[in-house]
Design an enzyme around this catalytic site. Structure first.
Site, PDB file in Angstrom:
ATOM      1  N   PRO A 178      70.308 -10.396  43.928  1.00  0.00           N
ATOM      2  CA  PRO A 178      68.902 -10.486  43.502  1.00  0.00           C
ATOM      3  C   PRO A 178      67.933 -10.071  44.606  1.00  0.00           C
ATOM      4  O   PRO A 178      66.764  -9.819  44.333  1.00  0.00           O
ATOM      5  CB  PRO A 178      68.721 -11.961  43.128  1.00  0.00           C
ATOM      6  CG  PRO A 178      70.008 -12.640  43.354  1.00  0.00           C
ATOM      7  CD  PRO A 178      71.022 -11.668  43.813  1.00  0.00           C
ATOM      8  N   GLU A 208      76.647 -18.626  47.162  1.00  0.00           N
ATOM      9  CA  GLU A 208      75.294 -18.358  47.654  1.00  0.00           C
ATOM     10  C   GLU A 208      75.135 -16.913  48.108  1.00  0.00           C
ATOM     11  O   GLU A 208      74.043 -16.450  48.379  1.00  0.00           O
ATOM     12  CB  GLU A 208      74.941 -19.295  48.809  1.00  0.00           C
ATOM     13  CG  GLU A 208      74.808 -20.740  48.408  1.00  0.00           C
ATOM     14  CD  GLU A 208      73.845 -20.934  47.241  1.00  0.00           C
ATOM     15  OE1 GLU A 208      72.662 -20.632  47.406  1.00  0.00           O
ATOM     16  OE2 GLU A 208      74.297 -21.384  46.172  1.00  0.00           O
ATOM     17  N   ARG A 232      77.417   6.427  31.032  1.00  0.00           N
ATOM     18  CA  ARG A 232      76.877   7.168  29.889  1.00  0.00           C
ATOM     19  C   ARG A 232      76.172   8.442  30.301  1.00  0.00           C
ATOM     20  O   ARG A 232      75.902   9.300  29.460  1.00  0.00           O
ATOM     21  CB  ARG A 232      75.984   6.272  29.036  1.00  0.00           C
ATOM     22  CG  ARG A 232      74.782   5.714  29.744  1.00  0.00           C
ATOM     23  CD  ARG A 232      74.209   4.550  28.962  1.00  0.00           C
ATOM     24  NE  ARG A 232      73.893   4.928  27.603  1.00  0.00           N
ATOM     25  CZ  ARG A 232      72.880   5.717  27.248  1.00  0.00           C
ATOM     26  NH1 ARG A 232      72.087   6.207  28.172  1.00  0.00           N
ATOM     27  NH2 ARG A 232      72.661   6.017  25.991  1.00  0.00           N
ATOM     28  N   ASP A 285      66.364   8.915  25.117  1.00  0.00           N
ATOM     29  CA  ASP A 285      66.286   7.470  25.314  1.00  0.00           C
ATOM     30  C   ASP A 285      64.979   7.071  25.983  1.00  0.00           C
ATOM     31  O   ASP A 285      64.373   7.852  26.688  1.00  0.00           O
ATOM     32  CB  ASP A 285      67.431   6.985  26.220  1.00  0.00           C
ATOM     33  CG  ASP A 285      68.767   7.023  25.511  1.00  0.00           C
ATOM     34  OD1 ASP A 285      68.764   7.063  24.277  1.00  0.00           O
ATOM     35  OD2 ASP A 285      69.788   7.010  26.214  1.00  0.00           O
TER      36      ASP A 285
HETATM   37 CL1  6GU Z   1      72.690  -7.952  41.278  1.00  0.00          CL
HETATM   38  N1  6GU Z   1      73.223 -10.535  41.295  1.00  0.00           N
HETATM   39  C1  6GU Z   1      72.940 -11.812  40.999  1.00  0.00           C
HETATM   40  N2  6GU Z   1      73.781 -12.774  41.380  1.00  0.00           N
HETATM   41  N3  6GU Z   1      71.863 -12.171  40.329  1.00  0.00           N
HETATM   42  C2  6GU Z   1      71.039 -11.195  39.957  1.00  0.00           C
HETATM   43  C3  6GU Z   1      71.263  -9.844  40.234  1.00  0.00           C
HETATM   44  C4  6GU Z   1      72.385  -9.537  40.920  1.00  0.00           C
HETATM   45  N4  6GU Z   1      70.255  -9.112  39.738  1.00  0.00           N
HETATM   46  C5  6GU Z   1      69.439  -9.980  39.186  1.00  0.00           C
HETATM   47  N5  6GU Z   1      69.887 -11.240  39.312  1.00  0.00           N
END
Ligand code: 6GU
Length: 253
Positions: free
Chosen positions: A89, A116, A154, A169
């Site tokens: 994230p 974590e 794709r 798309d």
């Molecule tokens: Cl790439 N990994 C995790 N654990 N949570 C996420 C993410 C990735 N992208 C958004 N939330």
């Protein structure tokens, strides 16, 4: 292209990638997927892959050694040097433009964290790029890796059949959202198909679709319009859409 996935759940990725367009891309040899489990490269009876974080606090951190050995094994399985992506994230948000760049590479390694996260020293030494799929938290990188795999698979030449053409798309052609689509029956208790789509007037249909794409983008994702590079015709179509939207009772597009 070849994609190696480093994950504690490689079967999960294989399952996800077994259906539809991605499954077919594998059958057509346009995509070769390989899973690598850090647990197979962990030492000791317990095959430990994670440990408590220095500095304290909740959760566990994935250790350097099993990941390093696992990445080395993945790297050595093919002579092509991979582009290594860590799914987190904290990464840069995935966009269709990023997807196009990744899809053009011969080889990717996708590193999926659990717990974590991953010891930062491993990230600093072995990772080329960090990617996030959105501003929400998943319990691991596996679903994000599956998203990346689908989006790049794709775009491989020959992955889509004509009817699935990627160029129309949302985002792909012009960074706009897609127009609404309708099929039979033309008349139904839930409503009528717009007359223009049944008119046979291809120019009018193309204009209507463009206007709907512009209008929906304005209603739902107005920030996308700034980057879309609208023509004069587009601006006129959108203005007409706005006028109509203001005159009618607001209704979900
Ligand atoms: Cl790439 N990994 C995790 N654990 N949570 C996420 C993410 C990735 N992208 C958004 N939330």
């Amino acid at each position: 292209m070849r994609i190696d996935v480093v994950s504690l759940f490689p079967e999960f990725i294989a399952q996800c990638a077994g259906f539809g367009v991605v499954g077919r891309a594998q059958e057509r040899k346009l995509l070769a997927l390989h899973g690598w489990n850090p647990r197979d490269h962990a030492e000791g009876n317990y095959r430990r892959v994670d440990d408590r974080p220095f500095g304290g606090g909740p959760g566990m951190v994935m250790m350097i050694e099993p990941l390093q050995a696992c990445l080395a094994a993945a790297r050595a399985a093919d002579p092509a040097p991979p582009h290594v992506i860590y799914l987190t994230p904290q990464g840069a948000p995935l966009t269709q433009a990023r997807v196009r760049e990744l899809a053009a590479r011969p080889r990717l390694v996708l590193l999926c964290g659990r717990y974590e996260g991953v010891d930062e020293r491993l990230v600093a030494s072995a990772v080329d790029e960090e990617i996030s799929i959105g501003d929400y938290v998943l319990s691991g990188g596996e679903l994000a890796a599956a998203v990346v795999i689908d989006a790049v698979a794709r775009l491989q030449e020959g992955a889509l059949n004509d009817a699935e053409s990627a160029t129309q798309d949302s985002f792909e052609a012009d960074g706009l959202l897609d127009c609404p689509h309708f099929t039979h029956p033309a008349s139904h208790a839930l409503g009528e198909v717009p007359a223009v789509l049944r008119s046979g007037d291809h120019a009018a249909i193309a204009r209507w679709r463009r206007q709907q794409a512009l209008g929906r983008t304005w209603l739902r994702r107005p920030e996308l319009l700034d980057e879309a590079g609208l023509s004069r015709t587009d601006r006129a179509l959108l203005e007409a859409f706005r006028q109509e939207a203001c005159q009618t009772v607001p209704k979900k597009a």
